[in-house]
Every structure is written in C-alpha cells, then in structure tokens.
Write a protein that holds these residues in place. Structure first.
Motif, PDB file in Angstrom:
ATOM      1  N   THR A  40     -12.474 -26.969 -26.803  1.00 30.97           N
ATOM      2  CA  THR A  40     -12.094 -27.263 -25.425  1.00 30.97           C
ATOM      3  C   THR A  40     -11.398 -28.609 -25.321  1.00 30.97           C
ATOM      4  O   THR A  40     -10.519 -28.786 -24.486  1.00 30.97           O
ATOM      5  N   ALA A  41     -11.776 -29.570 -26.172  1.00 27.09           N
ATOM      6  CA  ALA A  41     -11.129 -30.877 -26.152  1.00 27.09           C
ATOM      7  C   ALA A  41      -9.652 -30.743 -26.510  1.00 27.09           C
ATOM      8  O   ALA A  41      -8.796 -31.379 -25.888  1.00 27.09           O
ATOM      9  N   ARG A  42      -9.352 -29.913 -27.491  1.00 26.23           N
ATOM     10  CA  ARG A  42      -7.959 -29.700 -27.876  1.00 26.23           C
ATOM     11  C   ARG A  42      -7.162 -29.063 -26.752  1.00 26.23           C
ATOM     12  O   ARG A  42      -5.972 -29.293 -26.611  1.00 26.23           O
TER      13      ARG A  42
ATOM     14  N   GLY B  61      -7.801 -29.566 -23.591  1.00 25.07           N
ATOM     15  CA  GLY B  61      -7.852 -30.424 -22.424  1.00 25.07           C
ATOM     16  C   GLY B  61      -8.838 -29.961 -21.367  1.00 25.07           C
ATOM     17  O   GLY B  61      -8.708 -30.291 -20.198  1.00 25.07           O
ATOM     18  N   ILE B  62      -9.826 -29.204 -21.777  1.00 31.10           N
ATOM     19  CA  ILE B  62     -10.838 -28.684 -20.848  1.00 31.10           C
ATOM     20  C   ILE B  62     -12.075 -29.558 -20.958  1.00 31.10           C
ATOM     21  O   ILE B  62     -12.567 -29.819 -22.047  1.00 31.10           O
ATOM     22  N   ARG B  63     -12.588 -30.000 -19.820  1.00 26.11           N
ATOM     23  CA  ARG B  63     -13.779 -30.854 -19.811  1.00 26.11           C
ATOM     24  C   ARG B  63     -14.968 -30.023 -19.349  1.00 26.11           C
ATOM     25  O   ARG B  63     -14.956 -29.474 -18.261  1.00 26.11           O
ATOM     26  N   LEU B  64     -15.966 -29.962 -20.203  1.00 22.42           N
ATOM     27  CA  LEU B  64     -17.212 -29.270 -19.869  1.00 22.42           C
ATOM     28  C   LEU B  64     -18.316 -30.309 -19.854  1.00 22.42           C
ATOM     29  O   LEU B  64     -18.441 -31.107 -20.780  1.00 22.42           O
ATOM     30  N   ASP B  65     -19.133 -30.292 -18.806  1.00 20.37           N
ATOM     31  CA  ASP B  65     -20.123 -31.345 -18.615  1.00 20.37           C
ATOM     32  C   ASP B  65     -21.570 -30.907 -18.873  1.00 20.37           C
ATOM     33  O   ASP B  65     -22.492 -31.629 -18.549  1.00 20.37           O
ATOM     34  N   TYR B  66     -21.763 -29.744 -19.428  1.00 22.76           N
ATOM     35  CA  TYR B  66     -23.096 -29.200 -19.708  1.00 22.76           C
ATOM     36  C   TYR B  66     -23.890 -28.947 -18.433  1.00 22.76           C
ATOM     37  O   TYR B  66     -25.109 -28.851 -18.474  1.00 22.76           O
TER      38      TYR B  66
ATOM     39  N   SER C 164     -20.452 -25.355 -14.926  1.00 24.43           N
ATOM     40  CA  SER C 164     -19.394 -25.272 -15.931  1.00 24.43           C
ATOM     41  C   SER C 164     -19.366 -23.903 -16.605  1.00 24.43           C
ATOM     42  O   SER C 164     -18.358 -23.522 -17.198  1.00 24.43           O
TER      43      SER C 164
ATOM     44  N   TYR D 249     -22.600 -23.206 -26.384  1.00 28.80           N
ATOM     45  CA  TYR D 249     -22.479 -24.103 -25.240  1.00 28.80           C
ATOM     46  C   TYR D 249     -23.429 -23.663 -24.123  1.00 28.80           C
ATOM     47  O   TYR D 249     -24.140 -24.489 -23.545  1.00 28.80           O
TER      48      TYR D 249
END
Length: 112
Positions: free
Chosen positions: A2-4, A6-11, A15, A47
């Motif tokens: 997801t970092a590649r 550009g997606i931000r997951l906040d746990y 999400s 996740y």
C-alpha cells in the motif's frame, strides 16, 4: 504494497472498507477464475487480523492441524472469548465472492 501505491492505512476498523474496495479493484483487473489468487490477498487478510489484534485484543495463533484443514491457512487470530478466526481466508473470500463478503463486516462480526 500500500505504501508503494500511496495508500495510507491506519489499522482502524474503518480502513477495512478501503481494503474491501482495493480487493474489488483486484477482481476487476484480474477476475477470479478458479485459479490461483493474487498473493496480495494474504497481506490484506493479515492487515485485517492486525486491526483485530490492535483494536479488539485478538492474538495471532498458529492453527492446529484440524483448524489448518478447515480454514486452509496456517495461522489466524483468537479473540478474548477463545474463538478462532481466519482473516486471511476472509480476504480470499472477498476476492472470490465480491461484495457478498466483507472485511469490514468481518470485523463487526468478530467484535460484535
């Protein structure tokens, strides 16, 4: 992964709705046809399990032989009430069945 992208997951539990949509996108670009599933699904299931670990006190466990056979996965989570759950398998089900399955609703069922 997801970092590649550009997606931000906040746990956070919310999400998981985004993860459901990402899996739906995989369905559209690589529809399930009974063959192998995309490797990313295991990450999305992990996740979802980590969200339950962080937010609901679930712990990661290695499944015993019977559980591995039933779930088709080597590990999952155990909630504080002693029930075991298969978040990795749930991500695969979302991919295979579409909106009939949901990681967000899975979270609600577990913490329910």
């Amino acid at each position: 992964m997801t970092a590649r992208a550009g997606i931000r997951l906040d746990y956070g539990p919310d999400s998981l709705a985004l993860v459901d949509r990402i899996i739906d996108g995989l369905r559209h670009t690589r529809p399930p046809a009974g063959g192998p599933v995309p490797p990313a699904l295991r990450s999305f299931g992990a996740y979802a399990g980590e969200v339950l670990h962080r937010r609901a006190g679930a712990v990661w466990v290695d499944f015993d032989a019977a559980q591995r056979e039933m779930f088709g996965q080597p590990f999952g989570i155990r909630t504080t009430d002693g029930r075991v759950w298969n978040p990795l398998g749930k991500a695969v089900k979302r991919y295979q069945a579409g909106t009939a399955e949901s990681l967000q609703l899975f979270h609600l069922a577990v913490v329910g």
